[in-house]
Write a protein that holds these residues in place. Structure first.
Motif, PDB file in Angstrom:
ATOM      1  N   ASP A 150      31.290  50.794  52.339  1.00 31.60           N
ATOM      2  CA  ASP A 150      30.949  50.578  53.717  1.00 31.60           C
ATOM      3  C   ASP A 150      29.817  51.372  54.062  1.00 31.60           C
ATOM      4  O   ASP A 150      29.013  50.879  55.040  1.00 31.60           O
ATOM      5  CB  ASP A 150      32.063  50.854  54.334  1.00 31.60           C
ATOM      6  CG  ASP A 150      33.453  49.746  54.073  1.00 31.60           C
ATOM      7  OD1 ASP A 150      32.858  48.783  53.612  1.00 31.60           O
ATOM      8  OD2 ASP A 150      34.474  50.030  54.330  1.00 31.60           O
ATOM      9  N   VAL A 151      29.758  52.664  53.722  1.00 34.55           N
ATOM     10  CA  VAL A 151      28.740  53.470  54.333  1.00 34.55           C
ATOM     11  C   VAL A 151      27.263  53.025  53.986  1.00 34.55           C
ATOM     12  O   VAL A 151      26.456  53.177  54.715  1.00 34.55           O
ATOM     13  CB  VAL A 151      28.785  54.904  53.567  1.00 34.55           C
ATOM     14  CG1 VAL A 151      27.671  55.844  54.071  1.00 34.55           C
ATOM     15  CG2 VAL A 151      30.256  55.582  53.962  1.00 34.55           C
ATOM     16  N   ALA A 152      27.206  52.564  52.592  1.00 34.75           N
ATOM     17  CA  ALA A 152      25.779  51.827  52.063  1.00 34.75           C
ATOM     18  C   ALA A 152      25.569  50.623  52.863  1.00 34.75           C
ATOM     19  O   ALA A 152      24.431  50.503  53.500  1.00 34.75           O
ATOM     20  CB  ALA A 152      25.890  51.430  50.532  1.00 34.75           C
ATOM     21  N   LEU A 159      18.632  50.904  58.497  1.00 26.05           N
ATOM     22  CA  LEU A 159      17.621  50.969  57.718  1.00 26.05           C
ATOM     23  C   LEU A 159      16.400  49.369  58.134  1.00 26.05           C
ATOM     24  O   LEU A 159      15.207  49.699  58.022  1.00 26.05           O
ATOM     25  CB  LEU A 159      17.413  51.475  56.461  1.00 26.05           C
ATOM     26  CG  LEU A 159      17.765  52.592  56.325  1.00 26.05           C
ATOM     27  CD1 LEU A 159      18.006  53.040  54.908  1.00 26.05           C
ATOM     28  CD2 LEU A 159      16.848  53.844  56.911  1.00 26.05           C
ATOM     29  N   THR A 160      17.165  48.624  58.007  1.00 29.30           N
ATOM     30  CA  THR A 160      16.586  47.205  57.752  1.00 29.30           C
ATOM     31  C   THR A 160      16.460  46.254  59.098  1.00 29.30           C
ATOM     32  O   THR A 160      15.877  45.400  59.189  1.00 29.30           O
ATOM     33  CB  THR A 160      17.087  46.393  56.617  1.00 29.30           C
ATOM     34  OG1 THR A 160      18.289  45.920  56.992  1.00 29.30           O
ATOM     35  CG2 THR A 160      16.861  47.020  55.370  1.00 29.30           C
ATOM     36  N   LEU A 170      15.480  46.822  49.992  1.00 27.88           N
ATOM     37  CA  LEU A 170      16.274  47.826  49.907  1.00 27.88           C
ATOM     38  C   LEU A 170      17.318  48.033  49.015  1.00 27.88           C
ATOM     39  O   LEU A 170      17.622  48.873  48.038  1.00 27.88           O
ATOM     40  CB  LEU A 170      17.026  48.331  51.142  1.00 27.88           C
ATOM     41  CG  LEU A 170      17.827  49.756  51.582  1.00 27.88           C
ATOM     42  CD1 LEU A 170      16.846  50.825  51.153  1.00 27.88           C
ATOM     43  CD2 LEU A 170      18.204  49.846  53.118  1.00 27.88           C
ATOM     44  N   CYS A 171      18.077  46.815  48.901  1.00 30.72           N
ATOM     45  CA  CYS A 171      19.140  46.669  47.765  1.00 30.72           C
ATOM     46  C   CYS A 171      18.830  46.938  46.494  1.00 30.72           C
ATOM     47  O   CYS A 171      19.115  47.302  45.536  1.00 30.72           O
ATOM     48  CB  CYS A 171      19.803  45.454  47.972  1.00 30.72           C
ATOM     49  SG  CYS A 171      20.791  45.678  49.583  1.00 30.72           S
ATOM     50  N   ASP A 172      17.519  46.260  46.297  1.00 23.92           N
ATOM     51  CA  ASP A 172      16.763  46.026  44.861  1.00 23.92           C
ATOM     52  C   ASP A 172      16.570  47.580  44.473  1.00 23.92           C
ATOM     53  O   ASP A 172      16.856  48.127  43.291  1.00 23.92           O
ATOM     54  CB  ASP A 172      15.338  45.153  44.992  1.00 23.92           C
ATOM     55  CG  ASP A 172      14.916  45.266  43.477  1.00 23.92           C
ATOM     56  OD1 ASP A 172      15.496  44.913  42.746  1.00 23.92           O
ATOM     57  OD2 ASP A 172      13.626  45.827  43.651  1.00 23.92           O
ATOM     58  N   THR A 176      18.360  49.723  41.463  1.00 25.32           N
ATOM     59  CA  THR A 176      17.608  50.287  40.402  1.00 25.32           C
ATOM     60  C   THR A 176      18.037  51.816  40.130  1.00 25.32           C
ATOM     61  O   THR A 176      18.382  52.351  39.157  1.00 25.32           O
ATOM     62  CB  THR A 176      15.974  50.270  40.834  1.00 25.32           C
ATOM     63  OG1 THR A 176      15.588  48.883  40.673  1.00 25.32           O
ATOM     64  CG2 THR A 176      15.240  50.977  39.563  1.00 25.32           C
ATOM     65  N   ARG A 177      18.228  52.441  41.139  1.00 26.71           N
ATOM     66  CA  ARG A 177      18.605  53.875  41.414  1.00 26.71           C
ATOM     67  C   ARG A 177      20.007  54.014  40.733  1.00 26.71           C
ATOM     68  O   ARG A 177      20.344  54.805  40.183  1.00 26.71           O
ATOM     69  CB  ARG A 177      18.568  54.356  42.759  1.00 26.71           C
ATOM     70  CG  ARG A 177      17.064  54.724  43.201  1.00 26.71           C
ATOM     71  CD  ARG A 177      16.374  56.127  42.647  1.00 26.71           C
ATOM     72  NE  ARG A 177      14.917  56.373  43.190  1.00 26.71           N
ATOM     73  CZ  ARG A 177      14.514  56.627  44.141  1.00 26.71           C
ATOM     74  NH1 ARG A 177      15.417  57.185  45.349  1.00 26.71           N
ATOM     75  NH2 ARG A 177      13.141  56.787  44.283  1.00 26.71           N
TER      76      ARG A 177
END
Length: 186
Positions: A150-152, A159-160, A170-172, A176-177
């Motif tokens: 939920d925080v993400a 941010l978007t 941003l999700c991509d 990746t991270r």
């Protein structure tokens, strides 16, 4: 369906000849190696016209999708109506809001008048972000092995602003991270 042929231009072309070459290769009219051979716009247009004529007896149609159309030079955009001038060929322009402003220019009036449908994707509200992200994950693979907490999801919207293209980017990067950290939850 099987009677609809498609050409997808993902990278901006600098000239109408580049657009025509890409479309003709995608439709199988010319081979990829032939596309590197110099040809005039008239010759390429004649090949496309011949291709369009071949679709009618097959009851087939063709669609050209141009992504990031706002990045095309104005003179290339101005030539696009000739692509669909006659025959069963549709041209779909996909772009950012700047495309709408570009189409208001005097030299693009003919193109703007030929657009039969205009759709705008508005930013997603906060409560639709997770569903959108999970749908994109499902389309990318059969069963997503990662989840967004939920925080993400809240942070993604902050941010978007809910703009789908920015959400995707941003999700991509987050995925990746997450992959680098072997995380199953972002």
């Amino acid at each position: 369906d099987r009677r609809t042929l498609t050409s997808l231009l993902l990278e901006p072309c600098g000239t109408i000849e580049e657009v025509l070459r890409t479309v003709l290769v995608d439709f199988g009219v010319i081979a990829r190696h032939e596309a590197k051979t110099p040809a005039t716009q008239e010759k390429l247009t004649a090949a496309l016209t011949s291709f369009r004529a071949s679709l009618a007896p097959l009851q087939a149609s063709a669609v050209v999708v141009i992504d990031e159309a706002q990045s095309l030079p104005a003179d290339v955009l101005a030539e696009l109506p000739t692509l669909a001038a006659a025959g069963p060929l549709q041209v779909v322009l996909v772009g950012q809001p700047r495309l709408g402003r570009l189409l208001k220019r005097t030299e693009l009036r003919a193109l703007s008048q030929q657009l039969s449908v205009r759709c705008h994707i508005h930013p997603l509200p906060p409560d639709e972000i997770l569903g959108y992200v999970m749908h994109r994950l499902a389309v990318a693979g059969t069963s997503p092995r990662v989840d967004f907490d939920d925080v993400a999801v809240t942070r993604i919207h902050e941010l978007t602003g809910g703009v789908p293209g920015l959400v995707n980017m941003l999700c991509d990067r987050s995925l990746t991270r997450g992959c680098e950290a072997s995380a199953s939850v972002i």
